[in-house]
Design a protein around this motif. Sequence first.
Motif, mmCIF file in Angstrom:
data_model
loop_
_atom_site.group_PDB
_atom_site.id
_atom_site.type_symbol
_atom_site.label_atom_id
_atom_site.label_comp_id
_atom_site.label_asym_id
_atom_site.label_seq_id
_atom_site.Cartn_x
_atom_site.Cartn_y
_atom_site.Cartn_z
ATOM 1 N N ALA A 1 -4.019 5.636 -9.266
ATOM 2 C CA ALA A 1 -3.857 5.207 -7.876
ATOM 3 C C ALA A 1 -4.225 3.738 -7.714
ATOM 4 O O ALA A 1 -3.637 3.039 -6.887
ATOM 5 C CB ALA A 1 -4.721 6.065 -6.951
ATOM 6 N N TYR B 1 -1.989 0.655 -5.995
ATOM 7 C CA TYR B 1 -2.710 0.170 -4.811
ATOM 8 C C TYR B 1 -2.822 -1.350 -4.881
ATOM 9 O O TYR B 1 -2.542 -2.061 -3.903
ATOM 10 C CB TYR B 1 -4.090 0.817 -4.762
ATOM 11 N N MET C 1 -2.895 7.592 -2.614
ATOM 12 C CA MET C 1 -2.916 6.141 -2.753
ATOM 13 C C MET C 1 -2.517 5.460 -1.450
ATOM 14 O O MET C 1 -3.121 4.456 -1.041
ATOM 15 C CB MET C 1 -1.971 5.718 -3.891
#
Length: 261
Positions: free
Chosen positions: A44, A48, A207
């Motif tokens: 994630a 991100y 996310m």
Amino acid sequence: MTLEFIFVLVALMQVIGFFVQGCTGFGCTIIAAAVTNGLLGTEAGVPYGTLITLPFLYFLGIKAFREVSWKDLVRIVVLCLPGIFLGNYLFQAISPDIAKISIGAMVTLIALMNIYKSIVKPKLFGVNDINNEQDSTAKKIFRYSCLILGGIVHGAFNIGGPLITVYTIEAVQEKEKFRNTMNMVWVVLNTWNAFSQYRSGAFTPYMLSALLVGLPMAAIGFFLGMEFLKKINREQFLRIVYVVLLFVGGNMLITSILSAI
């Protein structure tokens, strides 16, 4: 949408990272990477870090469209592209740890040399020759070598940013133009990364929830950094860039050595 306390911690780190980004045009992802990837996990944390940059990259790209060194941007793209394709091909043949250690060591050394020249000599010895240096053929060859090598390692491991920065800080002298040119480099590279990550299914609800929490804090840091840039001169700006480069290179070097042990 889910809300977890770690989203707030990750978001607070973005204030620092994006302050640097708003001022220098680079650094936000790697400065926040330890916290972002440590708390969210790399699956994630990596997308991100890509997605949270895009609104600010596009904003500054549109706002400062006329204040970009397009000649150098074209040079960066043209010289990096063959290296990126070569890096994609060499991905399986090169050890990522060796590549990261080598690039981290190189960028750290370059940063230390420039910190000595721009901070230590003026402060301790009263010698300030940073603005009087001639741009020699050797320096141009070195810059272009950094750019080509940056393209190769970026294509292989997505870590060419520090070497691209080494080229740009020498080629683009005006502080705002440097920041805006670096910004356009990341517009191209991060847009491509985001597209690739989307195709691989990296944009999960988890996310995206973290991203919604992080964006307002990133905006605070980014616009504070933009305002700070207006208040400093070129010498102060260069010192900040070299310190950030030292952090980026040193972080890459140390973490890569520790992971290889």
